[in-house]
Scaffold this motif. Structure first.
Motif, PDB file in Angstrom:
ATOM      1  N   LEU A 205       0.859  -1.187   0.000  1.00  0.00           N
ATOM      2  CA  LEU A 205       0.000   0.000   0.000  1.00  0.00           C
ATOM      3  C   LEU A 205       0.889   1.230   0.000  1.00  0.00           C
ATOM      4  O   LEU A 205       1.850   1.301   0.776  1.00  0.00           O
ATOM      5  CB  LEU A 205      -0.890  -0.006   1.247  1.00  0.00           C
ATOM      6  CG  LEU A 205      -1.935   1.107   1.399  1.00  0.00           C
ATOM      7  CD1 LEU A 205      -3.001   0.997   0.323  1.00  0.00           C
ATOM      8  CD2 LEU A 205      -2.566   1.063   2.780  1.00  0.00           C
ATOM      9  N   HIS A 206       0.612   2.185  -0.873  1.00  0.00           N
ATOM     10  CA  HIS A 206       1.341   3.452  -0.858  1.00  0.00           C
ATOM     11  C   HIS A 206       0.964   4.196   0.423  1.00  0.00           C
ATOM     12  O   HIS A 206      -0.190   4.193   0.854  1.00  0.00           O
ATOM     13  CB  HIS A 206       0.963   4.276  -2.082  1.00  0.00           C
ATOM     14  CG  HIS A 206       1.842   5.466  -2.335  1.00  0.00           C
ATOM     15  ND1 HIS A 206       1.916   6.536  -1.461  1.00  0.00           N
ATOM     16  CD2 HIS A 206       2.678   5.759  -3.357  1.00  0.00           C
ATOM     17  CE1 HIS A 206       2.755   7.435  -1.954  1.00  0.00           C
ATOM     18  NE2 HIS A 206       3.243   6.987  -3.093  1.00  0.00           N
ATOM     19  N   THR A 208       0.526   7.247   1.003  1.00  0.00           N
ATOM     20  CA  THR A 208      -0.542   8.233   0.770  1.00  0.00           C
ATOM     21  C   THR A 208      -1.907   7.580   0.869  1.00  0.00           C
ATOM     22  O   THR A 208      -2.831   8.120   1.493  1.00  0.00           O
ATOM     23  CB  THR A 208      -0.366   8.889  -0.612  1.00  0.00           C
ATOM     24  OG1 THR A 208       0.847   9.643  -0.607  1.00  0.00           O
ATOM     25  CG2 THR A 208      -1.536   9.799  -0.946  1.00  0.00           C
ATOM     26  N   ASP A 209      -2.044   6.394   0.271  1.00  0.00           N
ATOM     27  CA  ASP A 209      -3.330   5.694   0.335  1.00  0.00           C
ATOM     28  C   ASP A 209      -3.606   5.146   1.730  1.00  0.00           C
ATOM     29  O   ASP A 209      -4.771   5.003   2.124  1.00  0.00           O
ATOM     30  CB  ASP A 209      -3.387   4.578  -0.705  1.00  0.00           C
ATOM     31  CG  ASP A 209      -3.728   5.097  -2.095  1.00  0.00           C
ATOM     32  OD1 ASP A 209      -4.407   6.135  -2.194  1.00  0.00           O
ATOM     33  OD2 ASP A 209      -3.319   4.468  -3.086  1.00  0.00           O
ATOM     34  N   ARG A 212      -5.086   8.149   3.430  1.00  0.00           N
ATOM     35  CA  ARG A 212      -6.401   8.431   2.833  1.00  0.00           C
ATOM     36  C   ARG A 212      -7.428   7.391   3.283  1.00  0.00           C
ATOM     37  O   ARG A 212      -8.596   7.726   3.532  1.00  0.00           O
ATOM     38  CB  ARG A 212      -6.306   8.454   1.314  1.00  0.00           C
ATOM     39  CG  ARG A 212      -5.487   9.622   0.756  1.00  0.00           C
ATOM     40  CD  ARG A 212      -5.373   9.562  -0.764  1.00  0.00           C
ATOM     41  NE  ARG A 212      -6.688   9.663  -1.404  1.00  0.00           N
ATOM     42  CZ  ARG A 212      -7.260   8.662  -2.069  1.00  0.00           C
ATOM     43  NH1 ARG A 212      -6.656   7.481  -2.176  1.00  0.00           N
ATOM     44  NH2 ARG A 212      -8.458   8.829  -2.614  1.00  0.00           N
ATOM     45  N   ALA A 213      -7.015   6.127   3.371  1.00  0.00           N
ATOM     46  CA  ALA A 213      -7.941   5.078   3.796  1.00  0.00           C
ATOM     47  C   ALA A 213      -8.339   5.255   5.255  1.00  0.00           C
ATOM     48  O   ALA A 213      -9.503   5.034   5.623  1.00  0.00           O
ATOM     49  CB  ALA A 213      -7.310   3.705   3.576  1.00  0.00           C
ATOM     50  N   ALA A 231      -3.332  -2.334  -1.472  1.00  0.00           N
ATOM     51  CA  ALA A 231      -3.719  -1.982  -2.830  1.00  0.00           C
ATOM     52  C   ALA A 231      -4.431  -3.172  -3.484  1.00  0.00           C
ATOM     53  O   ALA A 231      -4.216  -4.320  -3.073  1.00  0.00           O
ATOM     54  CB  ALA A 231      -2.490  -1.586  -3.637  1.00  0.00           C
ATOM     55  N   PHE A 293      -8.459   4.242  -4.803  1.00  0.00           N
ATOM     56  CA  PHE A 293      -7.023   4.290  -4.584  1.00  0.00           C
ATOM     57  C   PHE A 293      -6.362   5.301  -5.518  1.00  0.00           C
ATOM     58  O   PHE A 293      -6.654   5.342  -6.713  1.00  0.00           O
ATOM     59  CB  PHE A 293      -6.396   2.915  -4.814  1.00  0.00           C
ATOM     60  CG  PHE A 293      -6.698   1.924  -3.730  1.00  0.00           C
ATOM     61  CD1 PHE A 293      -5.823   1.742  -2.672  1.00  0.00           C
ATOM     62  CD2 PHE A 293      -7.870   1.169  -3.765  1.00  0.00           C
ATOM     63  CE1 PHE A 293      -6.104   0.823  -1.664  1.00  0.00           C
ATOM     64  CE2 PHE A 293      -8.154   0.253  -2.771  1.00  0.00           C
ATOM     65  CZ  PHE A 293      -7.271   0.093  -1.711  1.00  0.00           C
ATOM     66  N   GLN A 294      -5.476   6.090  -4.972  1.00  0.00           N
ATOM     67  CA  GLN A 294      -4.664   6.976  -5.798  1.00  0.00           C
ATOM     68  C   GLN A 294      -3.568   6.182  -6.505  1.00  0.00           C
ATOM     69  O   GLN A 294      -3.163   6.518  -7.623  1.00  0.00           O
ATOM     70  CB  GLN A 294      -4.039   8.077  -4.935  1.00  0.00           C
ATOM     71  CG  GLN A 294      -3.315   9.152  -5.732  1.00  0.00           C
ATOM     72  CD  GLN A 294      -2.893  10.326  -4.855  1.00  0.00           C
ATOM     73  OE1 GLN A 294      -3.548  10.630  -3.855  1.00  0.00           O
ATOM     74  NE2 GLN A 294      -1.814  10.982  -5.230  1.00  0.00           N
TER      75      GLN A 294
END
Length: 311
Positions: A205-206, A208-209, A212-213, A231, A293-294
């Motif tokens: 998982l990034h 950033t995500d 965000r999650a 992801a 997801f970004q």
């Protein structure tokens, strides 16, 4: 509804610092429960706790909208008896004492997000389906026992007026910490070849995500229970290392057979399980709830992180 006060336990590590940056905005107060008394800055305030004892820090939870618990000793170590005990105790004791603090609140947090790990699922090889929250198969071994004890402690806490979410988080990739900087440094030295067979799956998982999650789950009033934070596109170890090689272009590419990984893990005082266990996990519930997801694919995620490192 956006939170105005977030209490963050275990906020001095990689993921905690990423959440702090994500929520560093006007109108949000972040209270970090930390073993160190660090100076306040911007909208962030540090409060001492030991992760075991109910004390003055517990008053910070009263009236807070959100509690996020990331506390736990790093698993990047040798799994001898003392480290095993510290890994389990740091997770279970911090969760239990937070539960006691929530139970004592006049106005308890409306949502409590507690860390867990995607390592709870079995070693999944080949083309077998990815583990979802509904159909995932729980594995065996020490790491799985840690995850189960962690979640059991969380669900055992009496918190009837607080919505609870267990975050089964995969490997989080970011420039500032976690596994990625180490992997990128090794790749530049030529260690960007398949580790062991290279067929083991990596759920990732990034960073950033990840942030965000967490915010997404805070803002969904009906979201509770277990969520896989990963992801939607896991990839095999050989493909991940090929991405690193493509981006970093080392002069040499050195083989990494399992026997060499074992020797390296002993020298670095870590465990080969961290790279050899096959984790194939899918974020079914996040997608069903509408999270976008970004960085759904690893190629874009790796390129983005390396741009950050090189900027």
């Amino acid at each position: 509804m956006a939170p105005t006060r977030i209490v963050l336990a275990g906020g001095t590590g990689f993921l905690g610092q990423r959440l702090i940056r994500h929520f560093r905005r006007p109108g949000v107060e972040i209270v970090v429960l930390s073993r160190e008394q660090l100076p306040a800055y911007a909208n962030v305030r540090y409060v001492r706790w030991d992760g075991r004892t109910l004390d003055e820090w517990a008053a910070e939870l009263d009236g807070a909208e959100v509690l996020v618990n990331l506390a736990g000793r790093s698993v990047d170590c040798r799994y001898h008896a003392a480290n095993r005990r510290a890994i389990v105790d740091s997770r279970v004791e911090s969760t239990r004492v937070l539960g006691a603090a929530v139970a004592a609140c006049r106005r308890p947090p409306r949502v409590w997000l507690n860390s867990s790990t995607a390592t709870i699922y079995e070693h999944t090889e080949g083309e077998r389906p990815a583990n979802t929250e509904a159909d995932g198969v729980i594995g065996r071994g020490f790491s799985v026992e840690v995850a189960q004890a962690w979640e059991d402690a969380f669900w055992a806490c009496p918190a009837p007026n607080t919505r609870r979410v267990a975050l089964r988080t995969a490997i989080v990739l970011g420039a500032e910490g976690g596994a990625f900087p180490v992997l990128a440094r090794l790749a530049r030295w030529g260690l960007c070849t398949p580790q062991g067979s290279g067929r083991q799956w990596i759920s990732w998982l990034h960073a950033t995500d990840f942030a965000r999650a967490v915010e997404f789950l805070i803002e969904q009033p009906g979201a509770s229970g277990v969520f896989n934070l990963c992801a939607p596109e896991p990839l095999q170890n050989r493909d991940f290392n090929a991405l690193l090689a493509q981006q970093l272009r080392p002069v040499l590419r050195l083989p990494q057979p399992e026997w060499l990984l074992e020797a390296g893990a002993w020298a670095l005082q870590t465990q080969t399980e961290l790279v050899l266990k096959s984790r194939k996990v899918y974020p079914q519930r996040l997608l069903e709830w509408g999270f976008q997801f970004q960085f759904p694919g690893c190629q874009a995620a790796v390129a983005d992180i390396l741009r950050t490192v090189e900027a």
